[in-house]
Design a protein around this motif. Sequence first.
Motif: not given
Length: 428
Positions: A387-407
């Motif tokens: 599951r996508v967890d934007p808290a672990g992104f290296a990007s400074r921003s977190r505006n992902t449409p995939y948060e919580g989605r399994e990929l």
Amino acid sequence: MSKTLIRGAKVLGGEPQDVLIDGSVIEAVGRGLSAEGAEVVEAGGKVLLPGLVDLHTHLREPGREDSETVLTGTRAAASGGYTNVFAMANTFPVADTAGVVEQVWRLGQESGYCDVQPIGAVTVGLEGAKLAELGAMHESAAGVTVFSDDGKCVHDAVIMRRALEYVKAFGGVVAQHAQEPRLTEGAQMNEGIVSAELGLGGWPAVAEESIIARDVLLAEHVGSRVHICHLSTAGSVEIVRWAKSRGIDVTAEVTPHHLLLTDELVRSYNPVYKVNPPLRTERDVLALREALADGTIDIVATDHAPHPHEDKDCEWAAAAMGMVGLETALSVVQETMVDTGLLDWAGVADRMSFKPAKIGQAAGHGRPVSAGEPANLTLVDTAYRGRVDPAGFASRSRNTPYEGRELPGRVTHTWLRGKATLVDGKLT
């Protein structure tokens, strides 16, 4: 010079092989390779691809460092398997002079995580009225070859023709954000059944398609190259297909989010789904996938568009348009194209490395995984699902449409000219 032995990797999805890196280049590819003192990476059947190339990234620096910087953006790129990104010109100040593009280029060199090639603005200040310093940007240390007012359309046909004529002299390309502004005033989402039911201003497909039709005809008339940014409709696919059948020098890109998401998601009124061009219908999504598979659409580009929390965590009408995408792009392509049987991994390498590097003239990138080539590589665990967890992104921003989605899929390693920038999923 340090050596790295990648053992048992499926090069472009083929049979497992070993790849030996010596310094910045690939020394050998084959079975049963060995090298005394080499650092060994046990690939265990993971897929090895050439380093990915993104022809459409927003790094925001200079001017919007609260969203992203060249450093954080290139760290995100390395996390996603990219070794080269093209940085769009809609910064503050706009990248419409040799000075600004050189600044972005030097920041990329200093980051060390990913090569950065600035895209120069077509018009001064992105205002669409006067050509920017195209020649000076090309002749600068940054060596700009791609020009775009992305975020805005070069809507004046005369200006667009002049730009195409100008870049033809040095083999450059104009990358068009196809959006007729008079047809999209007040637009909030795709024009259709959902926009009518929600009462939101519609962004009609014809606003994109009419500009693409005009620009391919201009490119044919001038004998120049035009590239279509983030193509999003079934009608646009047909126009590009027609243009290619006439021999017009046009290329086109599609974003991962337009390959997966539809306008039905806007029913949630969650601004994370607000993007330009907007999410379209299921019919459009299927047409885009087929076009990417058959080569009508040449490449996948992320349109990585970071925004700070306050620009997205607000009511829909006030929210900024855009999504981050560098760290999830390959997973979305695996889900929509590989796992559906539309592309194999060699096809992914073609659409996400070879062709974007060719369009943008990215020297040393988009090269075969073979002896003597630069060691720009990415290793992918294609069996992984998470599951996508934007808290672990290296990007400074977190505006992902995939948060919580399994990929599916996870980039475990990235090498830039033989130097590991990502090891076991962690940035070096």
